[in-house]
Design a protein around this motif. Sequence first.
Motif, PDB file in Angstrom:
ATOM      1  N   LEU A   1     -25.651  -6.927   0.353  1.00 13.70           N
ATOM      2  CA  LEU A   1     -27.004  -6.727   0.839  1.00 13.70           C
ATOM      3  C   LEU A   1     -27.998  -6.769  -0.321  1.00 13.70           C
ATOM      4  N   THR A   2     -29.086  -7.527  -0.161  1.00 16.31           N
ATOM      5  CA  THR A   2     -30.125  -7.588  -1.192  1.00 16.31           C
ATOM      6  C   THR A   2     -31.396  -6.874  -0.741  1.00 16.31           C
TER       7      THR A   2
ATOM      8  N   THR B   1     -13.419 -12.825   8.630  1.00 12.53           N
ATOM      9  CA  THR B   1     -14.703 -13.344   8.141  1.00 12.53           C
ATOM     10  C   THR B   1     -15.836 -13.025   9.113  1.00 12.53           C
ATOM     11  N   GLY B   2     -15.469 -12.619  10.328  1.00  8.54           N
ATOM     12  CA  GLY B   2     -16.462 -12.248  11.334  1.00  8.54           C
ATOM     13  C   GLY B   2     -15.795 -11.531  12.485  1.00  8.54           C
TER      14      GLY B   2
ATOM     15  N   ASN C   1     -16.962  -5.525   2.103  1.00 10.88           N
ATOM     16  CA  ASN C   1     -16.998  -6.822   2.765  1.00 10.88           C
ATOM     17  C   ASN C   1     -17.970  -7.729   2.019  1.00 10.88           C
ATOM     18  N   CYS C   2     -18.476  -8.753   2.669  1.00 10.83           N
ATOM     19  CA  CYS C   2     -19.416  -9.691   2.036  1.00 10.83           C
ATOM     20  C   CYS C   2     -20.693  -9.799   2.855  1.00 10.83           C
TER      21      CYS C   2
ATOM     22  N   GLY D   1     -12.772  -3.574   3.690  1.00 14.07           N
ATOM     23  CA  GLY D   1     -11.910  -4.454   2.911  1.00 14.07           C
ATOM     24  C   GLY D   1     -11.570  -5.772   3.583  1.00 14.07           C
ATOM     25  N   ASN D   2     -12.520  -6.367   4.294  1.00 13.40           N
ATOM     26  CA  ASN D   2     -12.334  -7.700   4.851  1.00 13.40           C
ATOM     27  C   ASN D   2     -13.276  -8.676   4.149  1.00 13.40           C
ATOM     28  N   LYS D   3     -13.600  -9.775   4.797  1.00 13.00           N
ATOM     29  CA  LYS D   3     -14.488 -10.787   4.208  1.00 13.00           C
ATOM     30  C   LYS D   3     -15.643 -11.097   5.156  1.00 13.00           C
ATOM     31  N   ILE D   4     -16.024 -10.106   5.946  1.00 10.28           N
ATOM     32  CA  ILE D   4     -17.078 -10.288   6.941  1.00 10.28           C
ATOM     33  C   ILE D   4     -18.408 -10.564   6.233  1.00 10.28           C
TER      34      ILE D   4
END
Length: 577
Positions: free
Chosen positions: A350-351, A281-282, A325-326, A300-303
Motif C-alpha cells: 500500500l502506498t 493471487t486473488g 501479501n502484495c 502470507g499469500n500473493k494477493i
Amino acid sequence: MNWLHMFIVTAVSTIAMSSSSGSYILEDTPLHCSVRRSISPCTCSYFTGMVRPKIMVICQKMVSFESVIGALQNKFDAVFDYVLNIEYSELHDLDTRRFNELGFPIVDLKLTKNNLSTLPDEAFIGMNRIRILYLSDNRLCAVPTQIFKHMPSIEVLDLARNSIHSVASGDFQSLSLMNTFVMATNNLTDITNGSFPTTLRKVQLAANNLTELNGNLRNQKELEWLYLSNNRIKNLDGELPIDNDRLIVLDVSKNRLTHLPPELNCLKALRYFYCSFNQLTGLNKTLSKSKKLVWLELTGNKIQELASDEFEEASMIEVLELSNNCIKHLNKSLLPLTQLSEINFSYNKLTEFSLAEIKGLKELKLVDLSHNTISKLSGHSEIISEPVTGIEHLKLDHNELESLGGSLIGIKTLVKLNISHNKFTDISPYDLTGLSLKILDVSHNLLHILPDSSQINLPALETLVASYNVLTGLSKDFQGYPVLCHADLEFNNIMTIQEELVEMTQCKLHGVNSTLRIYLEGNPVLCDDNTKIITKAMELNHNAEVSGASKCIPVTNDIKTSNLTAIDQSPITVIVT
C-alpha cells in the motif's frame, strides 16, 4: 495463530474430550477408587457428572503387557465404564494376552507413546464397547485395519504422530459409527477414493504430504471441522463437501494453493477459514456469499488486489488477516463488513490509505497498516459525516509518512497510535487535537521538537515514546500532557532540560497520583553538571523521576592545556537515577 485458532486446533487434538456421547471434562471426586493401592504402579480415580460414572485407570512405564494384566485383572467392578490409559510402556508381548482378560468394560482406550509398530488383532478380541481409541505417538507405518473388526463402536479414532503413509478404501469399513478421525503428523501421501465412512464430523489431516484428496470428502454431508494445513495440496476444486450445511471450520494453511475452489461459496455454515501461506493471487469473489464467516486468515499469500464486491454478503466477518501479501488497492472492499473488529494489512504494498475505506465500520477496534510504503493518508473529508467511531488502536509504523494531514480528526475513540519508523520532521498539533490517546509512539522519526504543547492537549496520554529522533531540548514540552506517566526520550540529541517541563503534569494511575518517569538514555544532557540539580528538583517538587546513562568525555585542566591527540579521550558513563 491467534488464540481462537489455537483453541480450535487444540480441541481437535484432544477430541476425546468432546465426542457425541457428551462432555468428558468431568469433576474428579475427592475420593479415589477403593482399589487404588492394590493396582500399583497403576492408579485410578472416579469421574462423576454423567448418567453412568466412569473410572479412569492410568498405567505408565510398565515393563510389559503381562505386568498390566497382573496389576489390574479382576480388580474392578463391571458396573462402571472404564477409561484405560497405558503410555510410556513396553508392550512387546501384546500378542500373548487380551484386553478382555482385565475383567472390566473399557469404553475409552489410550495406547500412546509406547513405540508400537504393530497391533495384533487377537489382543482386541471382545472389545466391542470401545468408543474412543487413541493410538497416537507410536511407530505405526500402516493403518491397523485388522483390529477394527473387534471394535465396531469406535466413534473417535486418533492415529496422530505415527509414520502411516497411505489409507486404503477398506481400512475403515468396520467403523460405520466413526465421527472423528485424527491422522495429523504422519507421512500420508495417498488416500484411496472411498476410504472414509460418510459419518465423519471432524477430520484432522494436518502435517502430512498429501497433494490431493481423491474426492474422499466430497460426500461428507455431516462434516463440521476439517484441518488440512501443512500439506502439499495445489488444488481443492471438486474436493470440498457438497450439500453440506454444517462445515464450520476449514483450515488449508501452508499448502500450495494458487486459487480458492469456487464451491467455497456453497459452504453456508462456514465461520472460520484459514488459508494462510499459500500462493493465492486473488480471491475471485469465492467468499462473497459467506454470510456466516467470522474469522478469515489469508496471511502470507500473493494477493494483489481486493475487488469492490469481494465480501459483498460476508457482513459477519470480525477478524480479517491479510498481512504479508502484495496488496496495492482495497477498492472499498471492506465497507460491507459491518461487524469487523480487527484488520491486518501489514507487510503489503500500500502506498496510500484513505479513511473512506473503513467508513462506517463502527465495530472496528484494531487497524494494522504497518510495514507498507504509505506516504499519504486521505479520506478525512469523506468520514466527517459518518466518523469511524470504533477504532482504538491504529498501527502506521514502518511507512513513508511525513504528515498525518488531519486524517485522524474525529476518531475520538483512538487510544493507541503508532507512527514510529516514518519520516516525520514535525507533528502538527492540528493532527492530534481532540484525540483521546493514551499511548503515542513517534519513535524512529526525524523530530526536532515535540508537538507544540501550547496548542495541543492530550488529556488522557499516559505513555509517550519519542526515542531515536533528533530532539535537542526540553522545556514546556509536556504541558499538553497533564497525566503523562512514561516518557521515553532515549537516544536523541537533548542538550538541555528545564524543571518547567513537568510543572503542569501529574501522572495518575487508576486515578491515583504516581511518579512520572522520564527516560533519557543516550542523551548528552546527562553529561551536564546542572542536570542532576534540575532532576533532583523535579523529583522533590513534581514527583518526576529521570533515569538513563550516557557516555561523556571528561573535561579537565590538563585536557584544556594539552595536545588532545595525545590524551586518552575514551568516554565515561554517567548514570542519572
